[in-house]
Design a protein around this motif. Structure first.
Motif, short mmCIF file in Angstrom:
data_model
loop_
_atom_site.label_atom_id
_atom_site.label_comp_id
_atom_site.label_asym_id
_atom_site.label_seq_id
_atom_site.Cartn_x
_atom_site.Cartn_y
_atom_site.Cartn_z
N ARG A 39 0.87 -1.18 0.00
CA ARG A 39 0.00 0.00 0.00
C ARG A 39 0.90 1.22 0.00
O ARG A 39 1.69 1.43 0.92
N THR A 40 0.78 2.03 -1.02
CA THR A 40 1.60 3.23 -1.12
C THR A 40 0.98 4.34 -0.28
O THR A 40 -0.23 4.32 -0.01
N PRO A 41 1.77 5.32 0.13
CA PRO A 41 1.24 6.42 0.97
C PRO A 41 0.13 7.22 0.28
O PRO A 41 -0.73 7.75 0.95
N ASP A 42 0.14 7.29 -1.05
CA ASP A 42 -0.86 8.07 -1.75
C ASP A 42 -2.14 7.29 -2.06
O ASP A 42 -3.06 7.81 -2.67
N SER A 43 -2.21 6.03 -1.64
CA SER A 43 -3.37 5.19 -1.90
C SER A 43 -3.89 4.58 -0.61
O SER A 43 -3.14 4.29 0.31
N SER A 44 -5.21 4.36 -0.55
CA SER A 44 -5.79 3.73 0.64
C SER A 44 -6.03 2.24 0.40
O SER A 44 -6.52 1.55 1.28
N ARG A 45 -5.69 1.73 -0.78
CA ARG A 45 -5.94 0.34 -1.13
C ARG A 45 -4.65 -0.46 -1.15
O ARG A 45 -3.60 0.05 -1.50
N TRP A 46 -4.76 -1.73 -0.80
CA TRP A 46 -3.65 -2.66 -0.88
C TRP A 46 -3.67 -3.31 -2.25
O TRP A 46 -4.72 -3.63 -2.78
#
Length: 78
Positions: A39-46
């Motif tokens: 999960r990247t810091p700019d996304s809320s999804r895995w």
């Protein structure tokens, strides 16, 4: 005409599925390769993918992609 189009569409789906499976098999066959969720810091999804560890970086490839380039590169120094 409709039958031929459906056959071609079915053949295209089969070719894409085989290409996807060959890519995944190739990525997982290397030493240091593991299945990894990221999960990247700019996304809320895995997202699921394959990670390769080599040298000073972890290369992460999306599982649901045909790209041959890593989507993310995580450097050990960071």
């Amino acid at each position: 005409m409709t039958t031929a189009l459906l056959v071609l569409l079915g053949l295209l789906v089969v070719v894409l599925a085989v290409a996807f499976l060959i890519r995944r098999r190739f990525l997982l066959s290397g030493l240091g390769a593991v299945t990894m969720w990221l999960r990247t810091p700019d996304s809320s999804r895995w997202s699921v993918g394959v990670a390769w560890y080599g040298g000073d970086a972890l290369l992460w490839y999306r599982a649901l992609s045909l790209s041959v380039r890593p989507r993310h590169r995580l450097c050990r120094s960071q």
